[in-house]
Design a protein around this motif. Structure first.
Motif, mmCIF file in Angstrom:
data_model
loop_
_atom_site.group_PDB
_atom_site.id
_atom_site.type_symbol
_atom_site.label_atom_id
_atom_site.label_comp_id
_atom_site.label_asym_id
_atom_site.label_seq_id
_atom_site.Cartn_x
_atom_site.Cartn_y
_atom_site.Cartn_z
ATOM 1 N N ALA A 37 8.659 -2.907 13.112
ATOM 2 C CA ALA A 37 8.147 -3.313 11.797
ATOM 3 C C ALA A 37 6.694 -2.870 11.614
ATOM 4 O O ALA A 37 6.307 -2.410 10.525
ATOM 5 C CB ALA A 37 8.254 -4.824 11.631
ATOM 6 N N GLU A 38 5.896 -2.991 12.650
ATOM 7 C CA GLU A 38 4.500 -2.557 12.560
ATOM 8 C C GLU A 38 4.422 -1.034 12.418
ATOM 9 O O GLU A 38 3.608 -0.504 11.656
ATOM 10 C CB GLU A 38 3.718 -3.010 13.793
ATOM 11 C CG GLU A 38 2.267 -2.557 13.828
ATOM 12 C CD GLU A 38 1.439 -3.006 12.630
ATOM 13 O OE1 GLU A 38 0.462 -2.301 12.279
ATOM 14 O OE2 GLU A 38 1.753 -4.064 12.035
ATOM 15 N N ALA A 39 5.279 -0.320 13.144
ATOM 16 C CA ALA A 39 5.320 1.137 13.017
ATOM 17 C C ALA A 39 5.709 1.535 11.596
ATOM 18 O O ALA A 39 5.131 2.463 11.022
ATOM 19 C CB ALA A 39 6.307 1.730 14.025
ATOM 20 N N LEU A 40 6.676 0.823 11.023
ATOM 21 C CA LEU A 40 7.096 1.110 9.654
ATOM 22 C C LEU A 40 5.943 0.868 8.676
ATOM 23 O O LEU A 40 5.727 1.653 7.755
ATOM 24 C CB LEU A 40 8.308 0.259 9.275
ATOM 25 C CG LEU A 40 8.829 0.414 7.854
ATOM 26 C CD1 LEU A 40 9.207 1.862 7.544
ATOM 27 C CD2 LEU A 40 10.029 -0.512 7.616
ATOM 28 N N ALA A 41 5.191 -0.210 8.885
ATOM 29 C CA ALA A 41 4.047 -0.501 8.011
ATOM 30 C C ALA A 41 3.026 0.630 8.072
ATOM 31 O O ALA A 41 2.459 1.043 7.053
ATOM 32 C CB ALA A 41 3.408 -1.822 8.412
ATOM 33 N N ARG A 42 2.804 1.164 9.261
ATOM 34 C CA ARG A 42 1.843 2.267 9.416
ATOM 35 C C ARG A 42 2.362 3.538 8.759
ATOM 36 O O ARG A 42 1.597 4.290 8.148
ATOM 37 C CB ARG A 42 1.538 2.487 10.902
ATOM 38 C CG ARG A 42 0.815 1.314 11.518
ATOM 39 C CD ARG A 42 0.551 1.471 12.995
ATOM 40 N NE ARG A 42 0.016 0.221 13.525
ATOM 41 C CZ ARG A 42 -0.579 0.114 14.692
ATOM 42 N NH1 ARG A 42 -0.726 1.174 15.483
ATOM 43 N NH2 ARG A 42 -1.031 -1.062 15.115
ATOM 44 N N LEU A 43 3.661 3.780 8.885
ATOM 45 C CA LEU A 43 4.246 4.956 8.238
ATOM 46 C C LEU A 43 4.209 4.817 6.723
ATOM 47 O O LEU A 43 3.936 5.782 6.009
ATOM 48 C CB LEU A 43 5.679 5.166 8.724
ATOM 49 C CG LEU A 43 6.410 6.369 8.128
ATOM 50 C CD1 LEU A 43 5.715 7.676 8.508
ATOM 51 C CD2 LEU A 43 7.864 6.383 8.576
ATOM 52 N N LEU A 44 4.479 3.615 6.223
ATOM 53 C CA LEU A 44 4.420 3.381 4.777
ATOM 54 C C LEU A 44 3.026 3.692 4.241
ATOM 55 O O LEU A 44 2.874 4.299 3.180
ATOM 56 C CB LEU A 44 4.802 1.933 4.452
ATOM 57 C CG LEU A 44 6.286 1.598 4.533
ATOM 58 C CD1 LEU A 44 6.495 0.087 4.503
ATOM 59 C CD2 LEU A 44 7.062 2.262 3.412
ATOM 60 N N ALA A 45 2.009 3.289 4.979
ATOM 61 C CA ALA A 45 0.636 3.569 4.551
ATOM 62 C C ALA A 45 0.378 5.078 4.531
ATOM 63 O O ALA A 45 -0.317 5.593 3.647
ATOM 64 C CB ALA A 45 -0.355 2.875 5.491
ATOM 65 N N LEU A 46 0.970 5.783 5.468
ATOM 66 C CA LEU A 46 0.780 7.230 5.560
ATOM 67 C C LEU A 46 1.485 7.973 4.421
ATOM 68 O O LEU A 46 0.974 8.955 3.896
ATOM 69 C CB LEU A 46 1.318 7.687 6.919
ATOM 70 C CG LEU A 46 0.955 9.063 7.430
ATOM 71 C CD1 LEU A 46 0.941 9.049 8.954
ATOM 72 C CD2 LEU A 46 1.931 10.099 6.937
ATOM 73 N N THR A 47 2.668 7.493 4.041
ATOM 74 C CA THR A 47 3.454 8.200 3.011
ATOM 75 C C THR A 47 3.191 7.675 1.600
ATOM 76 O O THR A 47 3.634 8.292 0.636
ATOM 77 C CB THR A 47 4.967 8.092 3.303
ATOM 78 O OG1 THR A 47 5.344 6.720 3.398
ATOM 79 C CG2 THR A 47 5.323 8.812 4.595
#
Length: 199
Positions: free
Chosen positions: A55-65
């Motif tokens: 979930a934390e990795a997804l949050a970081r990816l969401l911020a990137l995209t």
């Protein structure tokens, strides 16, 4: 919150090194410098901890995209830029890297995680590129999606053992080969395979 964040990072390091199945909660709590009781206060099981990493990795990816298309920039250029940024982040961010890897663990239930979001985002950007005439007439968004997703998945897996696979030079080599087959000649001159400064 600080203890929870420390546990997530430590879990990412241990899962990344040993895999989900072999990783132990004892190793994770020891790496985090907290007691087993403190770990269980925040996470009821190893699966819950793995879910939190993902979930934390997804949050970081969401911020990137979650990026606005800068004026005068094509969707194809944005895709080039974001692949460079993703490779850079995968190289240095153990939580993001492990979150991607956990999505491929067959011992865990399938869920929507970083990989699935990445595939969806690339597909949406390519559909926008296709609608704006930024792809060659004989190429479909689905064709390019297949290649880009497969290439980035390969770099992600290979980069675990050798960071060279996630280097800017490697990403640029992929785009150097791919862009002439994908983008119309009129657009090619404006595309930068090394990426523009990420906005």
């Amino acid at each position: 919150m600080r203890t929870r964040e420390t546990l997530i990072r430590s879990a990412a390091e241990v899962f990344g090194r040993e895999g989900f199945t072999r990783a132990s909660l004892t190793a994770i709590s020891s790496s985090a410098g907290v007691s087993s009781g403190a770990l269980h206060f925040h996470f009821e099981s190893k699966a819950a901890l793995a879910d939190a990493v993902e979930a934390e990795a997804l949050a970081r990816l969401l911020a990137l995209t979650r990026t606005e298309l800068p004026a005068g920039t094509s969707h194809v250029q944005l895709l080039v830029d974001v692949t460079h940024r993703l490779a850079h982040e995968l190289r240095g961010d153990v939580v993001l890297r492990t979150g991607f890897a956990l999505g491929g663990e067959l011992s865990r239930p399938a869920r929507t995680g970083p990989r699935e979001h990445w595939w969806r985002w690339v597909g949406e950007e390519l559909e926008r590129a296709e609608a704006r005439g930024e792809l060659r007439a004989e190429v479909t968004a689905q064709d390019v999606l297949t290649v880009v997703v497969a290439a980035m998945a390969g770099l992600e897996v290979l980069g675990v053992r050798d960071a060279m696979w996630l280097s800017a030079a490697t990403v640029s080599r992929i785009w150097r080969l791919l862009l002439p087959a994908v983008a119309p000649t009129a657009l090619l001159a404006d595309l930068e395979i090394d990426g523009t400064r990420f906005r």
